[in-house]
Design an enzyme around this catalytic site. Structure first.
Site, mmCIF file in Angstrom:
data_model
loop_
_atom_site.group_PDB
_atom_site.id
_atom_site.type_symbol
_atom_site.label_atom_id
_atom_site.label_comp_id
_atom_site.label_asym_id
_atom_site.label_seq_id
_atom_site.Cartn_x
_atom_site.Cartn_y
_atom_site.Cartn_z
ATOM 1 N N LYS A 173 9.472 8.074 -13.189
ATOM 2 C CA LYS A 173 8.509 8.233 -12.167
ATOM 3 C C LYS A 173 9.248 8.103 -10.598
ATOM 4 O O LYS A 173 10.348 6.718 -10.836
ATOM 5 C CB LYS A 173 7.151 6.853 -11.844
ATOM 6 C CG LYS A 173 6.465 7.103 -10.673
ATOM 7 C CD LYS A 173 5.103 6.316 -10.940
ATOM 8 C CE LYS A 173 3.812 6.729 -10.029
ATOM 9 N NZ LYS A 173 3.728 5.742 -10.384
HETATM 10 O O1 G3P Z 1 -0.189 4.109 -8.875
HETATM 11 C C1 G3P Z 1 0.248 4.508 -7.627
HETATM 12 C C2 G3P Z 1 -1.047 4.171 -7.193
HETATM 13 O O2 G3P Z 1 -1.964 4.815 -7.539
HETATM 14 C C3 G3P Z 1 -1.294 2.873 -6.294
HETATM 15 O O3 G3P Z 1 -3.223 3.189 -5.894
HETATM 16 O O4 G3P Z 1 -4.841 1.557 -4.530
HETATM 17 O O5 G3P Z 1 -1.834 0.271 -4.707
HETATM 18 O O6 G3P Z 1 -2.804 2.265 -3.589
HETATM 19 P P1 G3P Z 1 -3.018 2.062 -4.896
#
Ligand code: G3P
Length: 217
Positions: free
Chosen positions: A83
């Site tokens: 990633k």
């Molecule tokens: O893995 C990246 C993403 O899914 C993060 O989600 O909820 O931290 O914005 P969030």
């Protein structure tokens, strides 16, 4: 639509995987820290549980260093997707790692033009962050729609991996639009099973049969 689980919590991944709910896993530096584990050892353990792509994120910001980190992460297992962030250096690292045969997930995507660049750099996955756009009063799902249209217009093979999925309605909208993959925390995936009419109906069925004293076993 494929389901990836957005966590580095090994027990939760194993439980969902046993139910056939896990087509892959996404992690990021914050999720690794939350797990309290070392990035290499927890990523190796996740790859031993799940056969689909497991995203492991670089922490360098300069292309050559990202490539070196990406190669190290990519050597953990055959199902690693390295990633990288959607920066110019990240796009350089994406192209180089793809040319070397690694899967690459380009993350922190907040515009359709960014997604277009990732597709042209050969990304295996592009990760638009739905919830974080909603957080600032923008329309995260509109971004998924735009990317779907653009990728279909030109036949890009990069898979749309809808990320930052926070609600069951996000999941439904992604499926309607045709996101290739959505990644969500375990609690969101589990809550897809919930419906008050299911609970109400089940309670009524059980109350009725209980009155008769009948037992199946
Ligand atoms: O893995 C990246 C993403 O899914 C993060 O989600 O909820 O931290 O914005 P969030």
């Amino acid at each position: 639509m494929k389901f990836f689980v957005d966590t580095a919590e090994v027990e939760q991944i194993a439980e969902l995987n046993a139910l056939g709910m896990v087509d892959g896993v996404t992690t990021n530096p914050s999720l690794i820290v939350k797990s309290g584990r070392d990035i290499i050892s927890v990523t190796r353990e996740i790859c031993s549980i799940v056969s689909g792509p497991v995203s492991a994120e670089v922490t360098a910001t300069e292309a050559e260093a990202m490539i070196a980190e990406g190669r190290k992460l990519g050597e953990i297992a055959d199902n690693i997707a390295v990633k990288v962030p959607l920066t110019w250096d990240g796009l350089k690292a994406c192209k180089s790692l793809r040319d070397a045969g690694f899967m690459v997930n380009v993350t922190l995507c907040f515009s359709a033009n960014q997604a277009l660049l990732a597709a042209k750099a050969g990304a295996s996955f592009i990760s638009p962050f739905v919830g974080r756009l909603d957080d600032i009063n923008l329309d995260g799902m509109a971004l998924i729609e735009d990317i779907r249209i653009i990728f279909d217009n030109y036949g890009f093979q990069t898979e749309i991996l809808a990320a930052s999925i926070r609600t069951v309605n996000h999941v439904l909208d992604c499926a309607r639009i045709g996101a290739d993959v959505m990644t969500a925390p375990p609690a969101v995936i589990r809550s897809l099973a919930n419906h008050p009419l299911t609970d109400k109906g089940l309670a009524a069925f059980l109350a009725d049969i209980e009155k008769t004293g009948q037992k199946i076993l």
